[in-house]
Motif scaffolding. Structure first.
Motif, PDB file in Angstrom:
ATOM      1  N   GLY A 110       0.807  -1.216   0.000  1.00 45.41           N
ATOM      2  CA  GLY A 110       0.000   0.000   0.000  1.00 45.41           C
ATOM      3  C   GLY A 110       0.836   1.260   0.000  1.00 45.41           C
ATOM      4  O   GLY A 110       0.323   2.354  -0.169  1.00 45.41           O
ATOM      5  N   TYR A 111       2.134   1.096   0.233  1.00 51.16           N
ATOM      6  CA  TYR A 111       2.957   2.269   0.545  1.00 51.16           C
ATOM      7  C   TYR A 111       3.602   2.904  -0.668  1.00 51.16           C
ATOM      8  O   TYR A 111       3.590   4.118  -0.820  1.00 51.16           O
ATOM      9  CB  TYR A 111       4.028   1.854   1.546  1.00 51.16           C
ATOM     10  CG  TYR A 111       4.926   2.971   2.011  1.00 51.16           C
ATOM     11  CD1 TYR A 111       4.519   3.839   3.017  1.00 51.16           C
ATOM     12  CD2 TYR A 111       6.182   3.154   1.457  1.00 51.16           C
ATOM     13  CE1 TYR A 111       5.335   4.861   3.459  1.00 51.16           C
ATOM     14  CE2 TYR A 111       7.010   4.171   1.889  1.00 51.16           C
ATOM     15  CZ  TYR A 111       6.584   5.017   2.897  1.00 51.16           C
ATOM     16  OH  TYR A 111       7.389   6.026   3.326  1.00 51.16           O
ATOM     17  N   PHE A 112       4.176   2.054  -1.541  1.00 52.20           N
ATOM     18  CA  PHE A 112       5.002   2.624  -2.602  1.00 52.20           C
ATOM     19  C   PHE A 112       4.146   3.374  -3.607  1.00 52.20           C
ATOM     20  O   PHE A 112       3.101   2.913  -4.030  1.00 52.20           O
ATOM     21  CB  PHE A 112       5.823   1.527  -3.277  1.00 52.20           C
ATOM     22  CG  PHE A 112       6.877   0.987  -2.375  1.00 52.20           C
ATOM     23  CD1 PHE A 112       7.900   1.805  -1.916  1.00 52.20           C
ATOM     24  CD2 PHE A 112       6.836  -0.323  -1.941  1.00 52.20           C
ATOM     25  CE1 PHE A 112       8.871   1.317  -1.064  1.00 52.20           C
ATOM     26  CE2 PHE A 112       7.803  -0.818  -1.084  1.00 52.20           C
ATOM     27  CZ  PHE A 112       8.814   0.004  -0.643  1.00 52.20           C
ATOM     28  N   ARG A 113       4.603   4.552  -3.975  1.00 53.16           N
ATOM     29  CA  ARG A 113       3.891   5.370  -4.961  1.00 53.16           C
ATOM     30  C   ARG A 113       4.796   5.563  -6.154  1.00 53.16           C
ATOM     31  O   ARG A 113       6.002   5.356  -6.077  1.00 53.16           O
ATOM     32  CB  ARG A 113       3.571   6.746  -4.367  1.00 53.16           C
ATOM     33  CG  ARG A 113       3.091   6.724  -2.953  1.00 53.16           C
ATOM     34  CD  ARG A 113       1.576   6.785  -2.890  1.00 53.16           C
ATOM     35  NE  ARG A 113       1.106   6.237  -1.621  1.00 53.16           N
ATOM     36  CZ  ARG A 113       0.764   6.983  -0.589  1.00 53.16           C
ATOM     37  NH1 ARG A 113       0.861   8.288  -0.669  1.00 53.16           N
ATOM     38  NH2 ARG A 113       0.333   6.423   0.520  1.00 53.16           N
ATOM     39  N   ALA A 114       4.194   6.018  -7.223  1.00 52.41           N
ATOM     40  CA  ALA A 114       4.988   6.305  -8.419  1.00 52.41           C
ATOM     41  C   ALA A 114       5.797   7.577  -8.192  1.00 52.41           C
ATOM     42  O   ALA A 114       5.441   8.433  -7.380  1.00 52.41           O
ATOM     43  CB  ALA A 114       4.067   6.475  -9.609  1.00 52.41           C
ATOM     44  N   GLY A 115       6.885   7.666  -8.922  1.00 53.11           N
ATOM     45  CA  GLY A 115       7.629   8.918  -8.934  1.00 53.11           C
ATOM     46  C   GLY A 115       8.450   9.171  -7.687  1.00 53.11           C
ATOM     47  O   GLY A 115       8.803  10.299  -7.398  1.00 53.11           O
ATOM     48  N   GLU A 116       8.722   8.135  -6.924  1.00 51.94           N
ATOM     49  CA  GLU A 116       9.595   8.335  -5.770  1.00 51.94           C
ATOM     50  C   GLU A 116      10.908   7.624  -6.020  1.00 51.94           C
ATOM     51  O   GLU A 116      11.062   6.452  -5.692  1.00 51.94           O
ATOM     52  CB  GLU A 116       8.934   7.784  -4.501  1.00 51.94           C
ATOM     53  CG  GLU A 116       7.783   8.637  -4.041  1.00 51.94           C
ATOM     54  CD  GLU A 116       7.290   8.217  -2.670  1.00 51.94           C
ATOM     55  OE1 GLU A 116       7.813   7.243  -2.114  1.00 51.94           O
ATOM     56  OE2 GLU A 116       6.383   8.886  -2.175  1.00 51.94           O
ATOM     57  N   GLY A 117      11.871   8.297  -6.598  1.00 54.75           N
ATOM     58  CA  GLY A 117      13.185   7.698  -6.816  1.00 54.75           C
ATOM     59  C   GLY A 117      13.121   6.508  -7.752  1.00 54.75           C
ATOM     60  O   GLY A 117      12.574   6.568  -8.836  1.00 54.75           O
ATOM     61  N   THR A 118      13.660   5.364  -7.283  1.00 53.97           N
ATOM     62  CA  THR A 118      13.739   4.153  -8.091  1.00 53.97           C
ATOM     63  C   THR A 118      12.358   3.722  -8.579  1.00 53.97           C
ATOM     64  O   THR A 118      11.376   3.845  -7.855  1.00 53.97           O
ATOM     65  CB  THR A 118      14.347   3.028  -7.243  1.00 53.97           C
ATOM     66  OG1 THR A 118      15.520   3.522  -6.630  1.00 53.97           O
ATOM     67  CG2 THR A 118      14.683   1.835  -8.079  1.00 53.97           C
ATOM     68  N   ALA A 119      12.312   3.199  -9.812  1.00 59.20           N
ATOM     69  CA  ALA A 119      11.046   2.714 -10.367  1.00 59.20           C
ATOM     70  C   ALA A 119      10.509   1.569  -9.527  1.00 59.20           C
ATOM     71  O   ALA A 119      11.287   0.793  -8.973  1.00 59.20           O
ATOM     72  CB  ALA A 119      11.266   2.252 -11.805  1.00 59.20           C
ATOM     73  N   PRO A 120       9.178   1.440  -9.434  1.00 63.09           N
ATOM     74  CA  PRO A 120       8.600   0.410  -8.554  1.00 63.09           C
ATOM     75  C   PRO A 120       9.079  -1.000  -8.870  1.00 63.09           C
ATOM     76  O   PRO A 120       9.318  -1.788  -7.944  1.00 63.09           O
ATOM     77  CB  PRO A 120       7.105   0.538  -8.777  1.00 63.09           C
ATOM     78  CG  PRO A 120       6.886   1.747  -9.570  1.00 63.09           C
ATOM     79  CD  PRO A 120       8.179   2.295 -10.041  1.00 63.09           C
ATOM     80  N   GLY A 121       9.235  -1.300 -10.161  1.00 62.90           N
ATOM     81  CA  GLY A 121       9.647  -2.657 -10.519  1.00 62.90           C
ATOM     82  C   GLY A 121      11.031  -2.974 -10.011  1.00 62.90           C
ATOM     83  O   GLY A 121      11.304  -4.050  -9.465  1.00 62.90           O
ATOM     84  N   LEU A 122      11.914  -2.003 -10.141  1.00 66.53           N
ATOM     85  CA  LEU A 122      13.289  -2.190  -9.682  1.00 66.53           C
ATOM     86  C   LEU A 122      13.319  -2.309  -8.164  1.00 66.53           C
ATOM     87  O   LEU A 122      14.026  -3.138  -7.587  1.00 66.53           O
ATOM     88  CB  LEU A 122      14.114  -0.983 -10.128  1.00 66.53           C
ATOM     89  CG  LEU A 122      15.587  -1.228 -10.353  1.00 66.53           C
ATOM     90  CD1 LEU A 122      15.767  -2.356 -11.322  1.00 66.53           C
ATOM     91  CD2 LEU A 122      16.240   0.038 -10.884  1.00 66.53           C
ATOM     92  N   LEU A 123      12.510  -1.491  -7.527  1.00 66.09           N
ATOM     93  CA  LEU A 123      12.410  -1.521  -6.073  1.00 66.09           C
ATOM     94  C   LEU A 123      11.925  -2.891  -5.620  1.00 66.09           C
ATOM     95  O   LEU A 123      12.424  -3.465  -4.655  1.00 66.09           O
ATOM     96  CB  LEU A 123      11.423  -0.437  -5.634  1.00 66.09           C
ATOM     97  CG  LEU A 123      11.546   0.041  -4.220  1.00 66.09           C
ATOM     98  CD1 LEU A 123      12.866   0.751  -4.045  1.00 66.09           C
ATOM     99  CD2 LEU A 123      10.406   0.973  -3.885  1.00 66.09           C
ATOM    100  N   CYS A 124      10.951  -3.418  -6.381  1.00 66.57           N
ATOM    101  CA  CYS A 124      10.399  -4.733  -6.068  1.00 66.57           C
ATOM    102  C   CYS A 124      11.494  -5.788  -6.169  1.00 66.57           C
ATOM    103  O   CYS A 124      11.628  -6.650  -5.294  1.00 66.57           O
ATOM    104  CB  CYS A 124       9.267  -5.013  -7.043  1.00 66.57           C
ATOM    105  SG  CYS A 124       8.643  -6.661  -7.010  1.00 66.57           S
ATOM    106  N   LEU A 125      12.319  -5.684  -7.193  1.00 67.99           N
ATOM    107  CA  LEU A 125      13.424  -6.641  -7.351  1.00 67.99           C
ATOM    108  C   LEU A 125      14.387  -6.537  -6.172  1.00 67.99           C
ATOM    109  O   LEU A 125      14.727  -7.531  -5.531  1.00 67.99           O
ATOM    110  CB  LEU A 125      14.160  -6.354  -8.661  1.00 67.99           C
ATOM    111  CG  LEU A 125      15.421  -7.194  -8.872  1.00 67.99           C
ATOM    112  CD1 LEU A 125      15.048  -8.633  -9.139  1.00 67.99           C
ATOM    113  CD2 LEU A 125      16.267  -6.671 -10.014  1.00 67.99           C
ATOM    114  N   GLN A 126      14.819  -5.309  -5.874  1.00 71.42           N
ATOM    115  CA  GLN A 126      15.793  -5.135  -4.801  1.00 71.42           C
ATOM    116  C   GLN A 126      15.234  -5.629  -3.467  1.00 71.42           C
ATOM    117  O   GLN A 126      15.916  -6.305  -2.701  1.00 71.42           O
ATOM    118  CB  GLN A 126      16.174  -3.657  -4.691  1.00 71.42           C
ATOM    119  CG  GLN A 126      16.918  -3.161  -5.903  1.00 71.42           C
ATOM    120  CD  GLN A 126      16.915  -1.645  -5.991  1.00 71.42           C
ATOM    121  OE1 GLN A 126      16.356  -0.970  -5.144  1.00 71.42           O
ATOM    122  NE2 GLN A 126      17.544  -1.112  -7.020  1.00 71.42           N
TER     123      GLN A 126
END
Lengths: 667, 222
Positions: free
Chosen positions: A103-119
């Protein structure tokens, strides 16, 4: 018996995390897919992992060899009770953070969501892998992946220079630590070049080498755990990361370091020397006090929590030290008590600290503020976040009947048995450690009053705060999951300890027996000595509260008058008159002045726009790190002298090197 | 001690010539003359290779000799002379302060090289093993030539001469390297030469000279 072994199920779940992470790359910019759906799937994996590890806790150890890795050095895996305890911790905490993260991650905050998901998922999987690694190579591999994944997560907002700096500091100290661990494994293999943990277990090192290995491990893992004086990265890196990541780092990653110390000192070295415990105890207690005192002086809510993590890790490390002392002196049942207290504290801290970090995340999203001086009164606007965070705050302040109390109580019990140690000075000095633990616990409660009071209570300090909205459903679930964990661990200590016993037996050879304890009454050693019934306590507190409410309702005259609390009849109370974060921390800052380096700007009496500013910094930074940096710089300049800029000089270096080498060959 | 066969004697003469040429290069100030010496060194090397090829009957050594002739005697010196003309450094000389001292140092290096080659010669099973010491000495002397020069041009010549020494060492120790390696090395030298030729123009454009002490201004300040 299930069709699959626990180890293979566990491995499948870890692989699942990696697959989920890679799936995030399919649509990297989509918040709905990578940020929502995949994080929920990750939470399912986490729940599965928690179940499997709960099953594995009382099962015999399982081993496996993966056909990947270096030639001649495949990955060895092992799932035993100690791994299972920490896997449980990882699984349970990750459910909370993943659902919250969905519920937390939004678009446009630093790293792209997909990459964040991977990390994020690689980070989770690598931590799981650290726990089941059974050879030095696999361990270091997973350990480094963990460090790298978390580095990238810390630098999610990599456009901000300060965050890049924090990330670099983290990476630097993480690698220093990794170097220590690597050297420790080098010592542990004892010249046989067998890198499996089984070979290390079988090998008995002499006391000097064993001490060397322990000290290297303590340094290496201590750097990751954030023990003073290697803690400087922690208050920089944790606030820099997005909140679910801060939660994971603080709650789970730091515990990996404690797991490492436990694994090396009790399992791999095998026969710990008792005085190692004194080192761990001293460092742990100092970290605990240091962390909590600094937490009291912070004005950034995430930094405050980061310092509080240093405190809690310090307490767990003190428990570990005590266990080492007892185990080294052959007092197995007391060692078991200390180990269980420590493991319990790890579990507790994982739940409550992730709860608090997620709570700050919700506040951060609602208000955009991390500065305590610009928050306040949020309980009215964010009731869910406020009430659930309250449970975490009470737990970490170690108030019964919540979980924080149980582990600190157990640790204090262990401290109270130190008079049985057959070393005169030690058994006189160690009770002082109990005093430090008690002091840290009290100060932690003070810090939590500050944390909670300044954010959620009182009147909003900024006009924009009235527009703050509560967090969404997924975030609420994440918070509630962790809060429920805090309550359960607090109310059912007997059942939890029965599970942890297996790990204690693995480490020190014996667990805590049943000394006439019932399911609701915890009596760790003997019932006559001390016992604790959290449910009775809970029922007592609840009935007193209900009774009071009832009595008030029955006897109150019913004429209701509304007025501001605590305005003492002044009638014009405004937000700036409340106690501030600086003001609340001032007494602690004053008492523990030698810990801090304080820069203060006091306004003059005739100033029309008076401003008060106080900057509190870490003395360790100036006393230890800056001289170190200076030393490195001077050494580098010395080496730079070699660089004369003349091509012929460089050729001369080559020529002389060649001649010397040829001379060596000739000789 | 049995008298050496004439071809072996001729080979030894070639080796001695190589060493002499290396010393000549070490003491030579004029750049154009350095290139001439390099070409001469290449020619001697070519003869030596052909001689070894004839002695041992290894056909690939003929190819090597041909390669040496084409590359080191004809093409590279031509290229270098052309460069010298185009860069207008025909009359340039090296400001060498102490030629006598350098020669003495060279002497010491030759002694060192012979000492070094002793165990290698004992291991090698070629009939040319007595020349290994000279080959090592030529390589080291070429290195010394590079160190004592300040002009970019003469450093290139030193570099190429070093390659000659290595080639000769390989031939005397093991009758030459495998053909593939030799071709590779030849190509490397060629490419290095072409790249450096480009560099020279760039360097001159930047510093208006090919004197390497200008490079010192490139160093980062502390």
């Amino acid at each position: 018996m299930m069709g699959m072994s626990s180890l293979s199920t566990c491995l499948a779940l870890l692989a699942g995390w990696i697959v989920i992470g890679i799936a995030g790359l399919a649509r990297p910019m989509s918040v709905r897919f990578a940020g929502r759906a995949l994080f929920l799937a990750g939470a399912l994996c986490g729940a599965g992992l928690a179940l499997v590890s709960l099953w594995a806790l009382n099962a015999p150890p399982e081993q496996a060899v993966l056909p990947i890795g270096l030639p001649d050095l495949p990955f060895h895996l092992r799932l035993d009770a100690l791994s299972a305890v920490f896997l449980l911790l990882l699984g349970v905490t990750s459910v909370g953070t993943s659902v919250f993260g969905a519920g937390y991650f939004r678009a446009g905050e630093g790293t792209a969501p997909g990459l964040l998901c991977l990390q994020y998922h690689v980070f989770l999987a690598s931590m799981g892998f650290v726990l089941i690694a059974n050879d030095a190579y696999a361990f270091m591999f997973a350990w480094e992946i963990m460090a790298l994944a978390s580095y990238f997560l810390v630098t999610t907002q990599h456009r901000i220079a300060e965050i890049r700096r924090a990330g670099f500091l983290y990476l630097l100290i993480a690698h220093l630590g990794a170097l220590g661990i690597l050297l420790c494994f080098g010592v542990l293999q004892g010249g046989h070049w067998e890198m499996t943990f089984d070979a290390m277990r079988a090998l008995r090192l002499g006391p000097q080498w064993a001490t060397c290995a322990f000290l290297l491990a303590f340094f290496g893992f201590g750097a990751k755990a954030g023990l003073v004086p290697l803690h400087v990265w922690l208050p920089e890196a944790h606030p820099a990361a997005p909140s679910p990541v801060s939660a994971l780092m603080s709650a789970v990653m730091l515990k990996m370091a404690l797991y490492g110390i436990l694994r090396v000192s009790f399992d791999l070295i095998g026969a710990p020397l008792w005085w190692w415990g004194l080192i761990a105890l001293g460092v742990g207690l100092f970290s605990a006090l240091y962390g909590v005192v600094f937490a009291a002086a912070q004005t950034d809510m995430k930094r405050l929590l980061a310092y509080s993590s240093i405190e809690n890790i310090g307490i767990a490390c003190a428990g570990l030290g005590l266990a080492l002392v007892f185990a080294g002196l052959g007092m197995a049942s007391l060692a078991a008590l200390a180990v269980i207290a420590m493991l319990y504290h790890c579990l507790n801290h994982a739940l409550m600290k992730s709860l608090l970090f997620l709570g700050t995340g919700a506040v951060l999203h609602a208000t955009g503020q991390r500065n305590l001086g610009k928050l306040g009164g949020l309980m009215r606007y964010m009731p869910w976040t406020a009430w659930l965070t309250l449970i975490g705050a009470l737990a970490i302040a170690s108030l019964p009947p919540l979980n924080g109390f149980v582990s600190e109580w157990l640790l204090l019990q262990a401290f109270l048995f130190t008079d049985q140690i057959p070393r005169t000075f030690i058994n006189m000095l160690l009770p002082l450690g109990a005093a430090v633990v008690a002091l840290s616990a009290a100060l932690a409660a003070y810090v939590m009053v500050k944390f909670y009071g300044v954010i959620f209570l009182g009147v909003p300090r900024e006009g924009t705060l009235v527009r703050a909205h509560d967090c969404g459903r997924l975030e609420r679930f994440g918070l509630a999951w962790l809060a429920a964990g805090c309550v359960l661990l607090g109310l059912l200590p007997v059942q939890v300890i029965a599970r942890l016993n297996a790990a204690a037996i693995l480490l020190v050879g014996t667990g805590l027996g049943e000394h006439g304890q019932r399911w609701w009454l915890l009596a760790p050693l003997t019932q006559g000595r001390a016992s604790y019934g959290p449910i009775a306590f809970f029922v007592g507190v609840l009935s007193i509260v209900l009774l009071t409410a009832l009595v008030v309702r029955l006897f109150y005259h019913g004429r209701v008058r509304f007025s501001l609390p605590w305005d003492c009849g002044f009638g014009q109370l405004d937000a700036r008159m409340q106690d501030s974060a600086e003001g609340f921390g001032q007494p602690v800052r004053h008492v523990f002045q030698p810990f801090f380096r304080i820069e203060r700007e006091l306004p003059s009496a005739f100033d029309n726009a008076p401003k008060y500013r106080v900057i509190v910094t870490d003395r360790v930074w100036y006393a230890l790190y800056e001289p170190l940096v200076g030393l490195v710089r001077r050494a580098a300049n010395g080496v730079a002298w070699l660089q004369q800029g003349r091509v012929t000089t460089y050729l001369l270096y080559g020529f002389v090197t060649l001649l010397v080498l040829l001379g060596v060959v000739l000789a | 001690m049995a008298p050496l066969s004439w071809d072996l004697q001729l080979l030894n003469v070639c080796a001695a010539l190589l060493l002499l040429l290396a010393f000549a290069m070490l003491s030579q100030r004029r750049i154009v003359t350095l290139v001439d010496l390099l070409a001469l060194q290449g020619a001697v090397l070519c003869v030596a290779t052909a001689l070894v090829a004839w002695r041992t009957g290894k056909s690939h050594l003929y190819l090597s000799a041909l390669l040496t002739l084409g590359l080191k005697v004809l093409f590279l010196p031509w290229l270098l002379r052309r460069l010298i003309r185009r860069l207008d450094v025909y009359w340039d000389t090296e400001p060498m302060a102490n030629i006598g001292g350098t020669m003495l140092l060279g002497l010491l290096i030759v002694i060192f090289a012979f000492g070094l080659a002793q165990p290698i010669s004992a291991l090698a099973n070629t009939s040319t093993k007595s020349t290994i010491g000279i080959a090592v000495a030529v390589t080291l002397l070429a290195f010394l030539t590079m160190i004592t020069r300040k002009k970019a041009m003469s450093q290139i010549v030193g570099f190429l001469s070093m390659e000659n020494g290595l080639f000769f060492a390989a031939m005397s120790a093991t009758y030459g390297m495998p053909m593939v390696v030799e071709l590779g090395v030849a190509l490397d030298v060629l490419v290095a030469m072409l790249v450096l030729g480009v560099f020279f123009f760039q360097i001159r454009e930047r510093f208006e000279s090919l004197d390497l002490h200008h490079f010192e201004s490139l160093k980062e300040e502390k």
